[in-house]
Design an enzyme around this catalytic site. Structure first.
Site, PDB file in Angstrom:
ATOM      1  N   TYR A 142       1.040  -1.208  -0.050  1.00 32.14           N
ATOM      2  CA  TYR A 142       0.074   0.228   0.047  1.00 32.14           C
ATOM      3  C   TYR A 142       0.865   1.302   0.018  1.00 32.14           C
ATOM      4  O   TYR A 142       0.468   2.218  -0.577  1.00 32.14           O
ATOM      5  CB  TYR A 142      -0.779  -0.183   1.158  1.00 32.14           C
ATOM      6  CG  TYR A 142      -2.132  -0.687   1.125  1.00 32.14           C
ATOM      7  CD1 TYR A 142      -2.094  -2.074   0.782  1.00 32.14           C
ATOM      8  CD2 TYR A 142      -3.581   0.034   1.239  1.00 32.14           C
ATOM      9  CE1 TYR A 142      -3.451  -2.901   0.923  1.00 32.14           C
ATOM     10  CE2 TYR A 142      -4.632  -0.613   1.317  1.00 32.14           C
ATOM     11  CZ  TYR A 142      -4.710  -2.244   0.840  1.00 32.14           C
ATOM     12  OH  TYR A 142      -5.855  -2.586   0.930  1.00 32.14           O
ATOM     13  N   LYS A 189       3.812 -15.339   3.460  1.00 36.18           N
ATOM     14  CA  LYS A 189       3.958 -16.226   2.108  1.00 36.18           C
ATOM     15  C   LYS A 189       5.451 -16.346   1.895  1.00 36.18           C
ATOM     16  O   LYS A 189       6.094 -16.101   1.069  1.00 36.18           O
ATOM     17  CB  LYS A 189       3.079 -15.538   0.723  1.00 36.18           C
ATOM     18  CG  LYS A 189       3.451 -16.216  -0.444  1.00 36.18           C
ATOM     19  CD  LYS A 189       2.309 -17.229  -0.652  1.00 36.18           C
ATOM     20  CE  LYS A 189       2.509 -18.022  -1.773  1.00 36.18           C
ATOM     21  NZ  LYS A 189       1.806 -19.251  -1.814  1.00 36.18           N
ATOM     22  N   ASP A 221      -2.246 -18.461   1.398  1.00 36.68           N
ATOM     23  CA  ASP A 221      -3.204 -19.339   0.557  1.00 36.68           C
ATOM     24  C   ASP A 221      -3.959 -20.263   1.495  1.00 36.68           C
ATOM     25  O   ASP A 221      -4.965 -20.448   1.322  1.00 36.68           O
ATOM     26  CB  ASP A 221      -2.551 -19.776  -0.636  1.00 36.68           C
ATOM     27  CG  ASP A 221      -1.380 -20.653  -0.468  1.00 36.68           C
ATOM     28  OD1 ASP A 221      -0.860 -20.633   0.720  1.00 36.68           O
ATOM     29  OD2 ASP A 221      -0.873 -21.114  -1.356  1.00 36.68           O
ATOM     30  N   ASP A 245      -6.031  -7.075   4.297  1.00 41.70           N
ATOM     31  CA  ASP A 245      -7.266  -6.435   3.689  1.00 41.70           C
ATOM     32  C   ASP A 245      -8.154  -7.602   3.053  1.00 41.70           C
ATOM     33  O   ASP A 245      -9.415  -7.647   3.120  1.00 41.70           O
ATOM     34  CB  ASP A 245      -6.789  -5.666   2.391  1.00 41.70           C
ATOM     35  CG  ASP A 245      -7.943  -4.967   1.769  1.00 41.70           C
ATOM     36  OD1 ASP A 245      -8.923  -4.451   2.270  1.00 41.70           O
ATOM     37  OD2 ASP A 245      -7.941  -5.115   0.271  1.00 41.70           O
ATOM     38  N   ASP A 249     -12.016  -9.299   4.327  1.00 45.22           N
ATOM     39  CA  ASP A 249     -13.267  -9.354   3.845  1.00 45.22           C
ATOM     40  C   ASP A 249     -14.017 -10.792   3.770  1.00 45.22           C
ATOM     41  O   ASP A 249     -15.091 -11.144   3.928  1.00 45.22           O
ATOM     42  CB  ASP A 249     -13.131  -8.577   2.236  1.00 45.22           C
ATOM     43  CG  ASP A 249     -13.567  -7.214   2.079  1.00 45.22           C
ATOM     44  OD1 ASP A 249     -13.255  -6.536   3.041  1.00 45.22           O
ATOM     45  OD2 ASP A 249     -14.037  -6.935   0.918  1.00 45.22           O
TER      46      ASP A 249
HETATM   47  C1  IPM Z   1     -10.355  -1.186   4.006  1.00 45.67           C
HETATM   48  C2  IPM Z   1     -10.588  -0.925   2.531  1.00 45.67           C
HETATM   49  C3  IPM Z   1      -9.494   0.069   2.337  1.00 45.67           C
HETATM   50  C4  IPM Z   1      -8.152  -0.988   2.329  1.00 45.67           C
HETATM   51  C5  IPM Z   1      -9.774   0.957   0.819  1.00 45.67           C
HETATM   52  C6  IPM Z   1     -10.874   1.538   0.846  1.00 45.67           C
HETATM   53  C7  IPM Z   1      -8.422   1.749   0.598  1.00 45.67           C
HETATM   54  O1  IPM Z   1     -10.904  -1.974   1.505  1.00 45.67           O
HETATM   55  O2  IPM Z   1     -10.457  -0.706   4.761  1.00 45.67           O
HETATM   56  O3  IPM Z   1     -10.252  -2.678   4.047  1.00 45.67           O
HETATM   57  O4  IPM Z   1      -7.825  -1.214   1.029  1.00 45.67           O
HETATM   58  O5  IPM Z   1      -7.611  -0.841   3.250  1.00 45.67           O
HETATM   59 MN    MN Z   2     -10.652  -3.639   2.446  1.00 47.47          MN
END
Ligand code: IPM
Ligand code: MN
Length: 352
Positions: A142, A189, A221, A245, A249
């Protein structure tokens, strides 16, 4: 106590869900005899529109002066399909993380008994799952060097980590593991990436400082698979920025809806609390978005920023009651009556 909270609703559904979290914070303050003042700031697409900067200096000043930051979401579809946009809303979030030194993102994954059926995973796999993802937040790809060469036809993003950065996030993760079920999973990894080998090397060096914590190492993975195959395996999971990240999710489906996952970002300056779901532009302005992640982020604020566990628990109890009694938005309604964002917020604030 007296709190000064920075309120950064941001874009999309951010303002709607943050408004519910604000109601809930005010209800908690009323019940427990605290005083709260709010300072509103701009971040994301709305900040670009109004001042050409996704994280204006004025907003940073507000955050630095605050006891905590309550944040909604950033993002706007008008930027998503325009790779040449000079400023992007997400840069606001990244700048905020970097400038506030928020190197650790804590994303707890818990399940609510009444929502077990909402998870796409089998009930017996998710029932009782309870773990904490610790995502490094200010390093890696990032923030590493990125760019284009060969007339723009080649692009690169560098994943770079220093010992200092790795050590401080691992120390935090070891500490959380020590206060939970004493099991830490370091996700990397290391079979391919040099940066991962540094992470693993440092984690191994640190193990003797935390003899009560059982540590295991898992390739990312495989971790992606184990998270849905056997989520109850995990207690504290720590990983670098990009892996974190993606995995968080994925982990959000375990609790049944992304609309339930709260997070805290902590580090050098003011801590920040935000739902992980993002700006969900399709729902913006419709009063249908699930406010629970934002409300649970406010619970984390009381617990992590102010050390007020009872106040946090009051919020969690009210959230659980709203779920049990079916006062939920359409993502959780299961064909039953769906309540609006503000109705859910009002109900929870009132319950408190
Ligand atoms: C999160 C989001 C952010 C990230 C984006 C919006 C930049 O997906 O907070 O997980 O990738 O960190
Ligand atoms: Mn995210």
């Amino acid at each position: 106590m007296k709190f000064n909270i920075a309120k950064l609703p941001g874009d999309g559904i951010g303002p709607e869900v943050v408004a519910q979290a604000v109601k809930v914070v005010e209800a908690v303050c009323k019940r427990f005899g605290h005083e709260v003042s709010w300072q509103a700031g701009l971040v994301g697409a709305c900040a670009i529109d109004q001042c050409g900067d996704a994280y204006p200096a004025a907003t940073h000043k507000i955050c630095l002066a605050a006891d905590a930051v309550l944040f909604g979401a950033v993002g706007d579809p008008k930027y998503d399909n325009n790779p040449t946009a000079p400023v992007r809303p997400e840069q606001g979030l990244l700048a905020m993380r970097k400038q506030l030194g928020l190197f650790a993102n804590l994303r707890p994954v818990e399940t609510f008994k009444t929502l077990i059926g909402k998870s796409p995973l089998k009930a017996e796999l998710v029932d009782g799952a309870d773990f904490l993802c610790v995502r490094e937040l200010t390093g890696g790809m990032y923030f590493g060097e990125k760019g284009r060469k060969d007339n723009g036809d080649t692009a690169y993003d560098t994943c770079i980590y220093s010992r200092f950065e790795v050590e401080r996030i691992l120390r935090l993760a070891f500490g959380y593991a020590r206060n939970r079920r004493k099991h830490l999973t370091v996700v990397d990894k290391a079979n391919v990436l040099e940066s991962s080998r540094l992470w693993r090397q440092i984690a191994r060096e640190m193990e003797p400082q935390f003899p009560d914590v059982t540590v295991d190492y898992m390739f990312v993975d495989n971790a992606a698979m184990q998270l849905i195959r056997n989520p109850k395996f995990f207690d504290v999971l720590v990983t670098e920025n990009t892996f974190g990240d993606i995995l968080t999710d994925e982990a959000s489906v375990i609790s049944g809806s992304m609309g339930l996952l709260a997070s805290a970002s902590v580090g050098e300056h003011t801590s920040l609390f935000e739902p992980i779901h993002g700006s969900y532009p399709q729902a913006a302005g419709k009063n249908i978005a699930n406010p629970l992640a934002a409300i649970l982020s406010a619970a984390m604020m009381f617990e992590y920023a102010f050390g007020l566990m009872e106040e946090g628990r009051a919020i969690r109890t009210a959230v659980a009651a709203s779920i049990d009694q079916g006062v939920v938005t359409e993502d959780l309604a299961d064909g039953g009556k769906a309540f609006s964002t503000s109705e859910v917020g009002d109900w929870i604030a009132n319950h408190i």
